[in-house]
Enzyme design. Structure first.
Site, mmCIF file in Angstrom:
data_model
loop_
_atom_site.group_PDB
_atom_site.id
_atom_site.type_symbol
_atom_site.label_atom_id
_atom_site.label_comp_id
_atom_site.label_asym_id
_atom_site.label_seq_id
_atom_site.Cartn_x
_atom_site.Cartn_y
_atom_site.Cartn_z
ATOM 1 N N ASP A 8 0.857 -1.188 0.000
ATOM 2 C CA ASP A 8 0.000 0.000 0.000
ATOM 3 C C ASP A 8 0.889 1.233 0.000
ATOM 4 O O ASP A 8 1.807 1.341 0.828
ATOM 5 C CB ASP A 8 -0.908 0.020 1.238
ATOM 6 C CG ASP A 8 -2.019 -1.015 1.144
ATOM 7 O OD1 ASP A 8 -2.084 -1.750 0.135
ATOM 8 O OD2 ASP A 8 -2.821 -1.098 2.098
ATOM 9 N N ASP A 125 -15.582 -3.824 -2.527
ATOM 10 C CA ASP A 125 -15.129 -3.477 -1.182
ATOM 11 C C ASP A 125 -16.344 -3.389 -0.269
ATOM 12 O O ASP A 125 -17.215 -2.542 -0.475
ATOM 13 C CB ASP A 125 -14.387 -2.141 -1.217
ATOM 14 C CG ASP A 125 -13.226 -2.170 -2.216
ATOM 15 O OD1 ASP A 125 -12.613 -3.237 -2.371
ATOM 16 O OD2 ASP A 125 -12.952 -1.140 -2.848
#
Length: 227
Positions: A8, A125
């Site tokens: 990330d 998500d």
């Protein structure tokens, strides 16, 4: 069953968040060096541009380019891909799969990019069974299953992200019923070999592992050996 180590990105650094909250950031260092370590064991990794996810436009593609160039890794990348130009740029630097979330529900846009680019991946998500958008900050009324049925006409590659599990190291989400028939990867809370085997049993074709690797709760070698 394929395992994707995750990087990330935030402000050019490798970080992890807790449940996707940007105020809970922990920095782990140079993403290129981390990618080089991953490249010793796998040929593909998962990257999320967190700045892009929050701001609506990718901000770390220069880092992604360096990772591809310096490691030879294949890359799937998401985070803020909400316009045609951003997607085109990602493919131009050698990305194998661009992942879209928020913009996937603009079906006209989705149809256009899937016609023009190969490997488009949709990330579903989810928080409490509902799709979350715009860097996970907004919850919609659409269920994950509804979203999947709507979008599978356009793409055959999905990621299911359990937001409440992401970055928690608490194990995977309990999934009562699995409806995916395409290439389907799970993300969120994977922290043991048992989690990986359970996902394989459920029917997932891949798993994304992030914080558990950084915190040394599990090793990539261990996962690959078991698989």
């Amino acid at each position: 069953m394929r395992v994707y180590p995750a990087i990330d990105l935030m402000s050019g650094k490798a970080v992890r968040l807790y449940k996707g909250k940007k105020e809970s950031v922990k920095v782990y260092g140079d993403p290129v060096e981390i990618a080089k370590d991953f490249a010793k064991l796998v040929d593909k990794i998962h990257i999320v541009d967190l700045d892009g996810a929050f701001e609506g436009k990718p901000k770390n593609l220069d880092v992604v380019r360096r990772i591809i160039k310096e490691t030879g890794l294949k890359v799937q990348v998401g985070g803020g891909f909400r316009d045609y130009e951003s997607i085109a740029k990602a493919y131009s630097i050698g990305v194998e799969n661009v992942i879209i979330g928020t913009k996937a529900f603009d079906l006209e846009f989705l149809e256009k990019i899937t016609q023009d680019f190969g490997g488009i991946t949709v990330s579903l998500d989810a928080r409490s069974g509902r799709i979350a958008v715009k860097g996970w900050e907004e919850k919609s009324s659409i269920t994950v299953e509804e979203a999947y049925e709507m979008l599978r006409k356009y793409v055959n590659r999905f990621i299911y992200t359990a937001i409440e599990k992401d970055g928690t190291l608490t194990g995977i989400e309990k999934i009562e019923r699995f409806w995916g028939r395409e290439e389907f990867t799970y993300a969120g809370g994977v922290s043991s070999v048992e989690d990986i085997l359970k996902l394989k049993e459920i029917g997932f074709s891949g798993a994304i592992v992030g914080k558990a690797l950084y915190e040394e709760k599990i090793s990539l070698e261990e996962i690959l050996e078991v698989l």
